[in-house]
Design an enzyme around this catalytic site. Structure first.
Site, PDB file in Angstrom:
ATOM      1  N   SER A  69      38.050  36.819  33.438  1.00  0.00           N
ATOM      2  CA  SER A  69      38.263  35.585  32.656  1.00  0.00           C
ATOM      3  C   SER A  69      37.036  34.701  32.819  1.00  0.00           C
ATOM      4  CB  SER A  69      39.486  34.846  33.222  1.00  0.00           C
ATOM      5  OG  SER A  69      39.596  33.546  32.679  1.00  0.00           O
TER       6      SER A  69
ATOM      7  N   TYR B  59      44.270  30.860  40.587  1.00  0.00           N
ATOM      8  CA  TYR B  59      44.028  31.742  39.432  1.00  0.00           C
ATOM      9  C   TYR B  59      42.536  32.057  39.338  1.00  0.00           C
ATOM     10  CZ  TYR B  59      43.722  33.607  34.717  1.00  0.00           C
ATOM     11  OH  TYR B  59      43.444  34.421  33.631  1.00  0.00           O
TER      12      TYR B  59
HETATM   13  P1  NDP Z   1      50.123  37.864  28.122  1.00  0.00           P
HETATM   14  O1  NDP Z   1      51.016  37.015  28.962  1.00  0.00           O
HETATM   15  O2  NDP Z   1      50.336  37.860  26.653  1.00  0.00           O
HETATM   16  O3  NDP Z   1      50.172  39.373  28.654  1.00  0.00           O
HETATM   17  C1  NDP Z   1      50.179  39.670  30.016  1.00  0.00           C
HETATM   18  C2  NDP Z   1      50.639  41.104  30.219  1.00  0.00           C
HETATM   19  O4  NDP Z   1      50.621  41.410  31.622  1.00  0.00           O
HETATM   20  C3  NDP Z   1      52.061  41.347  29.730  1.00  0.00           C
HETATM   21  O5  NDP Z   1      52.103  42.569  29.031  1.00  0.00           O
HETATM   22  C4  NDP Z   1      52.876  41.443  31.007  1.00  0.00           C
HETATM   23  O6  NDP Z   1      53.957  42.351  30.825  1.00  0.00           O
HETATM   24  C5  NDP Z   1      51.850  42.062  31.952  1.00  0.00           C
HETATM   25  N1  NDP Z   1      52.176  41.845  33.353  1.00  0.00           N
HETATM   26  C6  NDP Z   1      52.225  40.674  34.035  1.00  0.00           C
HETATM   27  N2  NDP Z   1      52.631  40.886  35.293  1.00  0.00           N
HETATM   28  C7  NDP Z   1      52.830  42.231  35.428  1.00  0.00           C
HETATM   29  C8  NDP Z   1      53.270  43.063  36.494  1.00  0.00           C
HETATM   30  N3  NDP Z   1      53.572  42.558  37.697  1.00  0.00           N
HETATM   31  N4  NDP Z   1      53.360  44.394  36.275  1.00  0.00           N
HETATM   32  C9  NDP Z   1      53.064  44.913  35.068  1.00  0.00           C
HETATM   33  N5  NDP Z   1      52.646  44.183  34.015  1.00  0.00           N
HETATM   34  C10 NDP Z   1      52.558  42.851  34.193  1.00  0.00           C
HETATM   35  O7  NDP Z   1      48.640  37.397  28.479  1.00  0.00           O
HETATM   36  P2  NDP Z   1      47.203  37.890  27.960  1.00  0.00           P
HETATM   37  O8  NDP Z   1      47.283  39.056  27.065  1.00  0.00           O
HETATM   38  O9  NDP Z   1      46.491  36.686  27.524  1.00  0.00           O
HETATM   39  O10 NDP Z   1      46.592  38.302  29.374  1.00  0.00           O
HETATM   40  C11 NDP Z   1      46.065  39.574  29.663  1.00  0.00           C
HETATM   41  C12 NDP Z   1      45.022  39.427  30.740  1.00  0.00           C
HETATM   42  O11 NDP Z   1      43.969  38.608  30.257  1.00  0.00           O
HETATM   43  C13 NDP Z   1      45.511  38.749  32.024  1.00  0.00           C
HETATM   44  O12 NDP Z   1      44.930  39.414  33.127  1.00  0.00           O
HETATM   45  C14 NDP Z   1      44.979  37.316  31.915  1.00  0.00           C
HETATM   46  O13 NDP Z   1      44.776  36.739  33.165  1.00  0.00           O
HETATM   47  C15 NDP Z   1      43.674  37.577  31.196  1.00  0.00           C
HETATM   48  N6  NDP Z   1      43.088  36.466  30.453  1.00  0.00           N
HETATM   49  C16 NDP Z   1      43.807  35.757  29.515  1.00  0.00           C
HETATM   50  C17 NDP Z   1      43.190  34.748  28.805  1.00  0.00           C
HETATM   51  C18 NDP Z   1      43.938  33.898  27.826  1.00  0.00           C
HETATM   52  O14 NDP Z   1      43.498  32.769  27.560  1.00  0.00           O
HETATM   53  N7  NDP Z   1      45.016  34.383  27.223  1.00  0.00           N
HETATM   54  C19 NDP Z   1      41.784  34.444  28.967  1.00  0.00           C
HETATM   55  C20 NDP Z   1      41.112  35.233  29.973  1.00  0.00           C
HETATM   56  C21 NDP Z   1      41.756  36.229  30.652  1.00  0.00           C
HETATM   57  P3  NDP Z   1      55.440  42.170  31.392  1.00  0.00           P
HETATM   58  O15 NDP Z   1      55.723  40.703  31.509  1.00  0.00           O
HETATM   59  O16 NDP Z   1      56.282  42.881  30.372  1.00  0.00           O
HETATM   60  O17 NDP Z   1      55.406  42.886  32.696  1.00  0.00           O
HETATM   61  C1  8X3 Z   2      42.537  32.312  31.021  1.00  0.00           C
HETATM   62  C2  8X3 Z   2      41.553  31.341  30.512  1.00  0.00           C
HETATM   63  O1  8X3 Z   2      40.445  29.072  30.977  1.00  0.00           O
HETATM   64  O2  8X3 Z   2      42.879  29.196  31.111  1.00  0.00           O
HETATM   65  O3  8X3 Z   2      41.987  33.164  31.960  1.00  0.00           O
HETATM   66  O4  8X3 Z   2      41.532  30.142  32.821  1.00  0.00           O
HETATM   67  S1  8X3 Z   2      41.621  29.874  31.404  1.00  0.00           S
END
Ligand code: NDP
Ligand code: 8X3
Length: 252
Positions: A140, A153
C-alpha cells in the site's frame, strides 16, 4: 495444462477484479477467502469451458488450516500454480496508539503479515516446479508512508514492502519473480471493514475525488505478471490522480 493463479482475498475488491482479468486471459484460478459463498458466486459468473476454478474457504491467519488446505489441493492444481497473489488483507480502526483496540492490531498483524507468510511458505514449493513463476504482494501507499491513525496498518504494509524485497533475494536462484504493488486510495470494501460497517464514514473517505477502482489495480497486476520471462517489475506505486501522497488528497 492450464496455468493456475492462486489469489487470496478473492471475495471482494482487488482479488475479485484479478479473478476476472486472469480468467479472461485463460488462467485457471484458485480463489481464497473466508466468505466462500461470495467465491462460489464469482465462480458461477466466470465459469466457461476453458477455465477451471477452485474455491478455497480459508482464514489465512490459521497456519495449520493454511498448510492443510493447500497441501490437500488436487495434484493437478498444486503442480500448476504459476502465480501467487498475496492480496488478502485489511485495516481495522484508525485510532491513535493510546486509544486503539488491541484486538484490531492482532487482526491486522495476523492477516497482513503472518497470513501472507503462511500462504507464501506453503505455495513456494509449487512455484519452484516451473521456470519463471511469480509472487505479487499487495502492500500500500501505507507501506511507503505513515499517516495519523495509520500506525499499525502502516507498519504491517511496511512489513509487506520489506518482505517483498526479502523474498526477491531468497527466491532469485529459483527464478521466482517478486513484485510489490502499493496502491493509494481505492474504493472497495476496504473502508467499510476499516470502520467496522459504518457506511457513512466509509463512503466519506471517497467523497470529492475519483478514487482508484479495483480494476485499475488488477490491470497493474496483470501487466506485471505478463512481462517476458527475463523482466521483473519490482515495485509499482499506483495512485488516484487526485492523491499526491498518503495524506495529500485534492478534494473538490
Ligand atoms: P476488500 O475488503 O474489498 O477485500 C479484502 C479481501 O481480503 C476480501 O476478499 C477478504 O475476504 C480477504 N480477507 C481478509 N481477511 C482475510 C483472512 N483472514 N483470510 C482470508 N481472506 C481474508 O479490500 P481491497 O480489495 O481494497 O484490499 C485488498 C488488499 O489491498 C488488502 O491487503 C489491502 O490492505 C490492500 N490495499 C487496499 C487499498 C484500498 O484503498 N482499498 C489501498 C492499498 C492497499 P473475506 O472477508 O471473505 O475473508
Ligand atoms: C489503503 C490505503 O491510504 O488508506 O492501504 O492506507 S490507505
Amino acid at each position: 495444462m492450464k496455468k493456475y493463479v492462486f489469489i487470496t482475498g478473492a471475495s471482494s475488491g482487488f482479488g475479485e477484479a484479478c479473478a476476472h482479468i486472469f480468467a479472461k486471459n485463460g488462467f485457471s484460478l484458485v480463489l481464497v477467502a473466508r466468505r466462500v459463498d461470495k467465491l462460489e458466486q464469482l465462480k458461477v459468473s466466470l465459469q466457461n469451458d476453458t477455465v477451471n476454478i477452485h474455491c478455497l474457504e480459508l482464514d489465512i491467519r490459521n497456519e495449520k488450516e493454511v498448510i492443510q488446505s493447500i497441501n490437500s489441493l488436487p495434484e493437478i492444481i498444486k503442480n500448476n500454480i504459476h502465480i501467487l497473489i498475496n492480496n488478502a488483507g485489511l485495516a481495522v480502526g484508525r485510532s491513535s496508539i493510546e486509544n486503539a483496540v488491541t484486538d484490531d492490531w492482532e487482526r491486522m498483524i495476523d492477516t497482513n503479515i503472518k497470513g501472507l507468510l503462511y500462504v507464501s511458505k506453503a505455495i513456494i514449493p509449487f512455484l519452484k516446479l516451473h521456470e519463471s513463476t511469480q509472487i505479487v504482494n499487495i502492500s500500500s501507499i501505507a507501506g511507503k508512508e505513515v499517516y495519523p491513525g495509520g500506525n499499525v496498518y502502516c507498519a504491517t504494509k511496511h512489513a509487506v514492502d520489506a518482505l517483498s524485497k526479502a523474498m526477491r533475494i531468497d527466491l532469485v536462484s529459483h527464478g521466482i519473480k517478486v513484485t510489490n504493488i502499493a496502491p493509494g486510495a481505492a474504493e472497495t470494501e476496504f473502508s467499510l471493514v476499516r470502520f467496522k460497517g459504518d457506511v457513512q464514514t466509509a463512503n466519506s473517505v471517497y467523497d470529492g475525488f475519483e478514487a482508484l477502482l479495483a480494476n485499475d489495480v488488477a490491470e497493474a497486476i496483470w501487466f506485471v505478471t505478463s512481462r517476458p520471462a527475463h523482466v521483473t517489475i519490482n515495485d509499482i506505486t499506483i495512485m488516484p490522480t487526485a492523491q499526491a501522497s498518503a495524506t495529500i488528497l485534492y478534494k473538490k
